[in-house]
Design an enzyme around this catalytic site. Structure first.
Site, short mmCIF file in Angstrom:
data_model
loop_
_atom_site.label_atom_id
_atom_site.label_comp_id
_atom_site.label_asym_id
_atom_site.label_seq_id
_atom_site.Cartn_x
_atom_site.Cartn_y
_atom_site.Cartn_z
N ASP A 482 3.74 3.24 12.08
CA ASP A 482 3.34 4.42 11.90
C ASP A 482 3.03 5.42 13.14
O ASP A 482 3.17 4.71 14.24
CB ASP A 482 1.62 4.11 11.46
CG ASP A 482 1.03 5.14 10.46
OD1 ASP A 482 1.46 6.29 10.66
OD2 ASP A 482 0.15 4.80 9.87
N ASP A 552 0.56 10.75 2.83
CA ASP A 552 -0.83 10.09 2.66
C ASP A 552 -1.10 10.51 1.20
O ASP A 552 -2.08 9.95 0.80
CB ASP A 552 -1.73 10.45 3.66
CG ASP A 552 -1.48 9.49 4.79
OD1 ASP A 552 -0.73 8.67 4.81
OD2 ASP A 552 -2.15 9.64 6.18
C1 GLA Z 1 -1.84 6.74 8.65
C2 GLA Z 1 -0.99 6.35 7.47
C3 GLA Z 1 -1.76 5.59 6.46
C4 GLA Z 1 -2.39 4.13 6.94
C5 GLA Z 1 -3.15 4.84 8.05
C6 GLA Z 1 -3.87 3.61 8.93
O1 GLA Z 1 -2.92 7.58 8.14
O2 GLA Z 1 -0.15 7.53 7.16
O3 GLA Z 1 -0.92 5.25 5.17
O4 GLA Z 1 -1.35 3.31 7.09
O5 GLA Z 1 -2.62 5.41 8.90
O6 GLA Z 1 -4.55 3.80 9.65
#
Ligand code: GLA
Length: 740
Positions: A482, A552
């Protein structure tokens, strides 16, 4: 020993047809140079690309588009006459790769400043080499020893051309490079072009835009240090008044770079279209010492005469066979479970084990634990940078959970965010100088975190070593990598002021380097590129990662549009799509489990719901649909995608169809947003089937009208079409067609 997956064996069967096509096409001799006209010509897959050395020794475009006959007389390039005293020959004559100099007004590909103040650079042809499918042309400034190797490759199977430049300083003093593009693409002169590009923001990525190309310049870019949600480095240009999904000329391109980038689309005063792309010149400055080289990212360009639908399919094939790390044909993606929306930061051994059991019961093949397992991570205020297992949550380390996951016949994946640090972390307390910063200036936080300066060797080593350690000591099959904020105050105080802007190049190179080294040392490990959703998706990162997280936003209806936009540039193989809870956090919209599944089954299927809240019926539906997905996933992930009805522009319906490469199977997904005025669902006409083959239709979910035959020819399904029985709001149905 790494956990073995039954998928791996099944995967060996698919690639063969495509491999055969690739290897037979490769036999063609695709690059030629004509000494009389001084034209370089590249031919492959119904595409011709030609340019030549003109009368003033510059490289000038000649043709790019649908293949012309081998003996067609392409005219030798010649500078255009001065258009007016304001538009001299150098600026009106299109160029393959222009230095800024000699009165050039369109975007230059390369701009430099010499230590004596000279900023004029005019590049002339020196020599060339043809090595199989690659052409390298050396150009040089008319006076100074600045050399540029222009690389061209052509993919025999898709006709996609790769272009990049290597700039070399053979003078005795450093030069400052202020702009360096990979390439300029020139289109046939015409006034009837429109540009498609992708825009977005967090939770709203992949919105397809369209605008006429008019005189002036349109700039697509990221100044954020990474690819960005706001613009994606992809473009398509259609010609004609009514180009559509399946007809018309389309030129398209994608830049393989995950740092700040820019693509500018210009129509000049003589109505010529040029597309120049590479490093973003904004805040750019690369000091090239004598004897040193700078290599630009690659910019890929392609052409289709069968509309933007075929342009996407060409690009998808190219990504599958030539870009992804597991090419020429990557394994089909496993069905995954991810804990994020179910447990957020509150992960622990019993909670994750319970979810793993439930996930296994519906046929999930990979269990991924998301954020929260490390350091003092209770929420997003602390812990990033401290990559040790949190002992309160996992008293015996990760092993018991990983063993449990393996015992359920799934492999194990883990979330990491390696490039970031929370100020509240041991790492930051120890190394506050490791982040991007300008001394004495505020350090702007995003989600309470700062960006580690990966351009620094010590930071690069730290990141590589902790990941190598994690992968060496745990049986991890997958990393969700990420990256949750953009850059601010991009200073690199440890190096001389003149060298600091190199961070825009070195950071991304080190990122690629770490990924490449990890993959080489841990070949079984797969990686997802996630950046608060789809903030880092491009052909650069896809060379090192197996899938991406498009957004997301997991609302199944929003996802139809997100996925639609995504597939203009990227293959459904890499498009991870989770089934999450309803009503969802994004829009508080309620949809059925089946609706959410069918939305996600158009990509790489995952489940991200809180399974502790599911009832027996939900489990039964999920199990049945995951099983059905496994029967069509190769078609969805590796086949040809037809966007039959777009969900954009307020459409009440949307339909996609995927056809396997051997045309033996098709999968059809239909969605109804909202019934109105008692209208029936519009008839669906399939595409891409073999007209003479008989296909049997079976339901994955939902019904066709009663008079639909159980089997009929490809021609029937494509010309007569099918009526789907859908009525109501947020309804869905899906079918598979199998050759008999
Ligand atoms: C980001 C990612 C999510 C999740 C969060 C975790 O927002 O896009 O899918 O993994 O971080 O903190």
């Amino acid at each position: 020993m790494l956990h073995r997956h039954p998928l791996r064996h099944a995967a060996l069967l698919i690639p063969i047809a495509i491999l055969a096509a690739v290897s037979s096409a490769q036999k063609a001799d695709s690059i030629h140079y004509d000494e009389h006209t001084r034209i370089f010509r590249m031919d492959a897959a119904d595409v011709t690309y030609a340019f030549g050395v003109n009368n003033v020794e510059e490289l000038e475009p000649v043709y790019w588009g649908r293949a012309v006959a081998a003996n067609d007389p392409l005219p030798a390039p010649h500078t255009m006459p001065e258009a007016s005293s304001n538009d001299s020959a150098p600026t009106v004559t299109p160029k393959e790769y222009a230095g800024w100099g000699g009165g050039l007004y369109p975007e230059p590909a390369l701009k430099v400043t010499f230590p004596d103040g000279n900023r004029d650079l005019v590049l002339h042809y020196v020599s060339h080499k043809i090595n199989g499918d690659e052409l390298i042309i050396t150009v040089k400034d008319i006076e100074r020893a600045v050399f540029v190797d222009l690389h061209y490759s052509i993919d025999p199977a898709t006709g996609i051309i790769g272009r990049w430049a290597v700039i070399e300083n053979k003078t005795s003093t450093p030069i400052m490079i202020e702009a360096a593009a990979a390439a300029t693409w020139n289109l046939p002169r015409d006034t009837d072009y429109s540009l498609r590009y992708l825009t977005g923001r967090w939770a709203g990525e992949w919105q397809l835009q369209k605008q006429a190309i008019l005189p002036g310049e349109t700039v697509l870019q990221s100044k954020r240090g990474s690819t960005s949600h706001q613009n994606n480095p992809w473009f398509a240009i259609e010609r004609g008044e009514h180009p559509d999904e399946e007809s018309g000329d389309v030129w398209f391109g994608a830049l393989a770079w995950s740092g700040s980038w820019r693509i500018s689309v210009e129509q000049d005063q003589l109505q010529q279209i040029r597309v120049t792309g590479g490093f973003n010149p904004f805040d750019f400055g690369y000091k090239l010492a004598p004897g040193k080289q700078l290599e630009t990212p690659k910019f890929f360009g392609g052409y289709s005469h069968e509309g933007i639908g075929e342009a996407s399919r060409i690009l998808h094939r190219f990504e599958l066979t030539k870009v992804l790390p597991q090419g020429p044909m990557p394994k089909p993606r496993p069905v995954i479970y991810n804990s994020w929306e179910a447990t957020e930061f509150h992960v622990d051994e019993p909670g994750q084990s319970a979810l793993a059991e439930k996930a296994a019961s519906i046929g999930v093949e990979r269990f991924i634990m998301d954020d929260g397992w490390f350091g003092q991570r209770k929420d997003d205020h602390a812990g990033l940078g401290d990559w040790y297992v949190n002992k309160e949550k996992f008293p015996n380390g990760l092993k018991p959970l990983i063993d449990k996951v393996h015992s359920l016949n799934m492999d194990f994946g883990l979330w990491v965010e390696p490039e970031m640090v929370n100020p509240d972390s041991d790492l930051y307390r120890k190394h506050p100088d490791w982040v991007l910063n300008f001394p004495g200036r505020p350090r702007t936080e995003g989600r309470n975190q700062l960006v580690l300066n990966l351009a620094r060797k010590d930071v690069r080593d730290y990141v590589y070593n902790f990941l190598d350690d994690l992968l060496s000591h745990n049986q991890i099959a997958f990393l969700k990598w990420d990256y949750n904020r953009n850059w601010s105050e991009p200073g690199w105080p440890a190096v001389a002021p003149d060298d600091q802007k190199e961070v825009y190049v070195e950071y991304t190179r080190n990122l690629y380097g770490i990924l490449a080294e990890l993959r080489a040392k841990h070949p079984g490990v797969e990686i997802e590129s996630c950046a608060s959703g789809g903030g880092r998706v491009d052909l650069g990162i896809l060379r090192y990662t197996d899938e991406v997280w498009p957004s997301d936003n997991t609302d199944a209806f929003d996802r139809l549009r997100i996925q639609d936009g995504f597939t203009y540039a990227y293959t459904p193989e890499v498009m991870m799509a989770w089934v999450t809870d309803s009503p969802g956090w994004t829009n508080n919209r309620t949809t059925s489990v089946a609706y959410r599944f069918l939305s996600s089954m158009q990509g790489s299927l995952g489940v991200g719901a809180n399974l502790n809240k599911w009832g027996p019926e939900d489990f039964a539906t999920a199990k049945q649909l995951i099983e059905a997905y496994k029967g069509i996933r190769e078609t969805v992930q590796h086949g040809s995608l037809y966007r039959l009805v777009s969900p954009r522009d307020g459409s009440e319906t949307s339909v996609t169809e995927s056809v396997s490469s051997d045309k033996k199977q098709a999968a059809l997904f239909t969605f109804l947003h909202s019934s109105t005025m008692n209208y029936p669902y519009p008839r669906v006409f399939l595409r891409g089937l073999d007209p003479k083959t008989t296909y049997a239709v079976t339901s994955i979910y939902g019904r066709l009208s009663k008079d639909t035959p159980t089997s009929a020819s490809g021609s029937y399904w494509m010309s007569h079409g099918v009526d789907v029985e859908l009525k109501g709001d947020f309804q869905t149905a899906a079918f598979r067609f199998d050759a008999k």
